[in-house]
Design a protein around this motif. Structure first.
Motif, PDB file in Angstrom:
ATOM      1  N   PRO A   1      18.715  39.027 -13.306  1.00 59.98           N
ATOM      2  CA  PRO A   1      18.507  37.711 -12.706  1.00 59.98           C
ATOM      3  C   PRO A   1      19.089  37.660 -11.289  1.00 59.98           C
ATOM      4  N   VAL A   2      18.323  37.087 -10.380  1.00 59.83           N
ATOM      5  CA  VAL A   2      18.785  36.910  -9.001  1.00 59.83           C
ATOM      6  C   VAL A   2      18.584  35.439  -8.644  1.00 59.83           C
ATOM      7  N   GLU A   3      19.691  34.769  -8.309  1.00 59.73           N
ATOM      8  CA  GLU A   3      19.607  33.337  -7.971  1.00 59.73           C
ATOM      9  C   GLU A   3      19.281  33.194  -6.492  1.00 59.73           C
ATOM     10  N   VAL A   4      18.247  32.407  -6.202  1.00 59.08           N
ATOM     11  CA  VAL A   4      17.784  32.265  -4.810  1.00 59.08           C
ATOM     12  C   VAL A   4      17.661  30.788  -4.453  1.00 59.08           C
ATOM     13  N   ILE A   5      17.863  30.489  -3.166  1.00 54.02           N
ATOM     14  CA  ILE A   5      17.589  29.110  -2.761  1.00 54.02           C
ATOM     15  C   ILE A   5      16.059  28.924  -2.740  1.00 54.02           C
ATOM     16  N   GLN A   6      15.624  27.734  -3.124  1.00 56.35           N
ATOM     17  CA  GLN A   6      14.189  27.516  -3.345  1.00 56.35           C
ATOM     18  C   GLN A   6      13.376  27.802  -2.079  1.00 56.35           C
ATOM     19  N   PHE A   7      13.915  27.451  -0.920  1.00 55.70           N
ATOM     20  CA  PHE A   7      13.220  27.641   0.360  1.00 55.70           C
ATOM     21  C   PHE A   7      12.841  29.106   0.575  1.00 55.70           C
ATOM     22  N   ALA A   8      13.697  30.025   0.089  1.00 50.67           N
ATOM     23  CA  ALA A   8      13.502  31.456   0.380  1.00 50.67           C
ATOM     24  C   ALA A   8      12.846  32.219  -0.760  1.00 50.67           C
ATOM     25  N   GLN A   9      12.473  31.494  -1.817  1.00 51.97           N
ATOM     26  CA  GLN A   9      12.043  32.163  -3.056  1.00 51.97           C
ATOM     27  C   GLN A   9      10.903  33.177  -2.851  1.00 51.97           C
ATOM     28  N   ALA A  10       9.849  32.773  -2.159  1.00 53.43           N
ATOM     29  CA  ALA A  10       8.686  33.662  -2.005  1.00 53.43           C
ATOM     30  C   ALA A  10       9.050  34.889  -1.172  1.00 53.43           C
ATOM     31  N   LEU A  11       9.812  34.645  -0.103  1.00 56.49           N
ATOM     32  CA  LEU A  11      10.229  35.732   0.786  1.00 56.49           C
ATOM     33  C   LEU A  11      11.091  36.751   0.034  1.00 56.49           C
ATOM     34  N   VAL A  12      12.084  36.248  -0.687  1.00 57.04           N
ATOM     35  CA  VAL A  12      12.993  37.140  -1.411  1.00 57.04           C
ATOM     36  C   VAL A  12      12.231  37.868  -2.515  1.00 57.04           C
ATOM     37  N   SER A  13      11.324  37.164  -3.168  1.00 58.05           N
ATOM     38  CA  SER A  13      10.536  37.768  -4.240  1.00 58.05           C
ATOM     39  C   SER A  13       9.749  38.983  -3.706  1.00 58.05           C
ATOM     40  N   ARG A  14       9.141  38.817  -2.532  1.00 58.30           N
ATOM     41  CA  ARG A  14       8.378  39.933  -1.936  1.00 58.30           C
ATOM     42  C   ARG A  14       9.309  41.088  -1.576  1.00 58.30           C
ATOM     43  N   LYS A  15      10.476  40.756  -1.028  1.00 61.69           N
ATOM     44  CA  LYS A  15      11.416  41.819  -0.633  1.00 61.69           C
ATOM     45  C   LYS A  15      11.887  42.602  -1.861  1.00 61.69           C
ATOM     46  N   ILE A  16      12.170  41.891  -2.944  1.00 64.71           N
ATOM     47  CA  ILE A  16      12.667  42.590  -4.144  1.00 64.71           C
ATOM     48  C   ILE A  16      11.528  43.406  -4.771  1.00 64.71           C
ATOM     49  N   SER A  17      10.306  42.874  -4.734  1.00 65.76           N
ATOM     50  CA  SER A  17       9.153  43.641  -5.239  1.00 65.76           C
ATOM     51  C   SER A  17       9.012  44.946  -4.463  1.00 65.76           C
ATOM     52  N   SER A  18       9.258  44.876  -3.151  1.00 68.22           N
ATOM     53  CA  SER A  18       9.097  46.085  -2.322  1.00 68.22           C
ATOM     54  C   SER A  18      10.148  47.143  -2.658  1.00 68.22           C
ATOM     55  N   LEU A  19      11.203  46.749  -3.375  1.00 73.18           N
ATOM     56  CA  LEU A  19      12.201  47.730  -3.852  1.00 73.18           C
ATOM     57  C   LEU A  19      11.734  48.411  -5.143  1.00 73.18           C
ATOM     58  N   GLY A  20      10.603  47.926  -5.684  1.00 72.40           N
ATOM     59  CA  GLY A  20      10.053  48.563  -6.884  1.00 72.40           C
ATOM     60  C   GLY A  20      10.226  47.756  -8.160  1.00 72.40           C
ATOM     61  N   ALA A  21      10.680  46.510  -8.046  1.00 75.21           N
ATOM     62  CA  ALA A  21      10.896  45.705  -9.251  1.00 75.21           C
ATOM     63  C   ALA A  21       9.677  44.835  -9.550  1.00 75.21           C
ATOM     64  N   ALA A  22       9.443  44.565 -10.826  1.00 71.61           N
ATOM     65  CA  ALA A  22       8.476  43.538 -11.223  1.00 71.61           C
ATOM     66  C   ALA A  22       9.247  42.218 -11.256  1.00 71.61           C
ATOM     67  N   VAL A  23       8.803  41.257 -10.451  1.00 68.67           N
ATOM     68  CA  VAL A  23       9.580  40.031 -10.259  1.00 68.67           C
ATOM     69  C   VAL A  23       8.837  38.835 -10.841  1.00 68.67           C
ATOM     70  N   GLN A  24       9.565  38.046 -11.637  1.00 69.49           N
ATOM     71  CA  GLN A  24       8.986  36.816 -12.202  1.00 69.49           C
ATOM     72  C   GLN A  24       9.951  35.671 -11.990  1.00 69.49           C
ATOM     73  N   LEU A  25       9.401  34.495 -11.743  1.00 65.77           N
ATOM     74  CA  LEU A  25      10.238  33.306 -11.635  1.00 65.77           C
ATOM     75  C   LEU A  25      10.667  32.880 -13.044  1.00 65.77           C
ATOM     76  N   LYS A  26      11.965  32.631 -13.221  1.00 61.22           N
ATOM     77  CA  LYS A  26      12.438  32.166 -14.528  1.00 61.22           C
ATOM     78  C   LYS A  26      11.946  30.733 -14.755  1.00 61.22           C
ATOM     79  N   ARG A  27      11.438  30.480 -15.959  1.00 59.33           N
ATOM     80  CA  ARG A  27      10.917  29.148 -16.293  1.00 59.33           C
ATOM     81  C   ARG A  27      11.679  28.563 -17.478  1.00 59.33           C
ATOM     82  N   ASP A  28      11.700  27.240 -17.550  1.00 53.80           N
ATOM     83  CA  ASP A  28      12.346  26.581 -18.688  1.00 53.80           C
ATOM     84  C   ASP A  28      11.347  26.461 -19.843  1.00 53.80           C
ATOM     85  N   ARG A  29      11.790  25.824 -20.934  1.00 52.07           N
ATOM     86  CA  ARG A  29      10.925  25.757 -22.132  1.00 52.07           C
ATOM     87  C   ARG A  29       9.624  25.017 -21.859  1.00 52.07           C
TER      88      ARG A  29
END
Ligand code: 5RP
Length: 231
Positions: free
Chosen positions: A134-162
């Motif tokens: 889990p990586v906690e991100v500020i909402q404003f940067a979510q898409a940007l950070v998600s792309r950066k982490i994907s480029s490191l080779g990770a499959a990235v998903q936004l955590k969702r509630d029930r």
């Protein structure tokens, strides 16, 4: 498979580390909740402690059990923290945060003299990365950070509630669940993630755990590090 009896055993064993007068960090998750309940019993029997909860959920549980609470404004040092983990490796490096409380958990751990990690035996791994990080991100940067982490080779998903809505942490942020597979160099990944603007905190806990208490087959195994730096 998570085992409730193993969790309960580990939680009960963790109370040995709590002394009268201690400030106690109260972890989050199903294993930590056992420990909070056991602490509540001890408090009702006369134990004098002050708790620092790592989430609103734990704060509510502790308050309902009559455990006196304090804050990081009132105390600088936490004597002992009891918390769970999603994984631990032979160096007692952890992945934490599946419950969404990693930020407060890491802050509390960083101010703690003895960090006691309580787990069932499914949490022991030779190499971290069995579960998503889990990586906690500020909402404003979510898409940007998600792309950066994907480029490191990770499959990235936004955590969702029930309800299927984006999970919002106690600090108002979102969480990216990042599946890296095996993490051969957790220190390097931790530094890489911490250097990304928009990342608030990640679930790699390195040099923080003092001891892991693992319930397994009706017993508790104690796994120790040689030393933990005093904050
Ligand atoms: C919450 C955590 C938990 O300690 C971790 O997810 C383990 O949970 P459980 O004891 O329910 O297996 O880090 O943010």
């Amino acid at each position: 498979m998570a085992d409730d009896q193993e969790k309960e055993l580990a939680a009960r064993a963790s109370l040995e580390f709590v002394r009268d007068g201690d400030v106690v960090g109260l972890g989050t998750g199903s294993t930590a909740a056992y420990a909070v309940r056991f602490l509540g019993e001890r408090v009702r029997a006369g134990l004098k402690i002050r708790g620092i909860p790592t989430s609103v959920q734990t704060q509510n549980l502790a308050a309902s059990l009559g455990i006196p609470l304090t804050t990081l404004e009132e105390v600088q040092q936490i004597d002992v923290t009891i918390d769970g983990a999603d994984e631990f490796d032979p160096e007692l490096r952890l992945i934490k945060g599946a419950g969404g409380a990693l930020l407060r958990e890491k802050i509390v751990a960083s101010a703690t003299r003895s960090e006691i990690i309580i787990v069932d035996s499914s949490k022991q791994v030779p190499v971290l990365g069995k579960s998503p990080l889990p990586v906690e991100v500020i909402q404003f940067a979510q898409a940007l950070v998600s792309r950066k982490i994907s480029s490191l080779g990770a499959a990235v998903q936004l955590k969702r509630d029930r309800a299927g809505e984006p999970f919002v942490t106690d600090e108002g942020n979102h969480i990216l669940e990042c599946d890296f597979g095996r993490i051969p160099d957790p220190e390097l990944l931790a530094r890489t993630l911490s250097d990304m603007p928009g990342v608030v905190e990640h679930g790699l806990f390195i040099n923080l755990a003092s001891v892991v208490l693992m319930g397994i087959a009706g017993e508790v195994v104690e796994v120790r590090r040689r030393s933990k730096p005093i904050p």
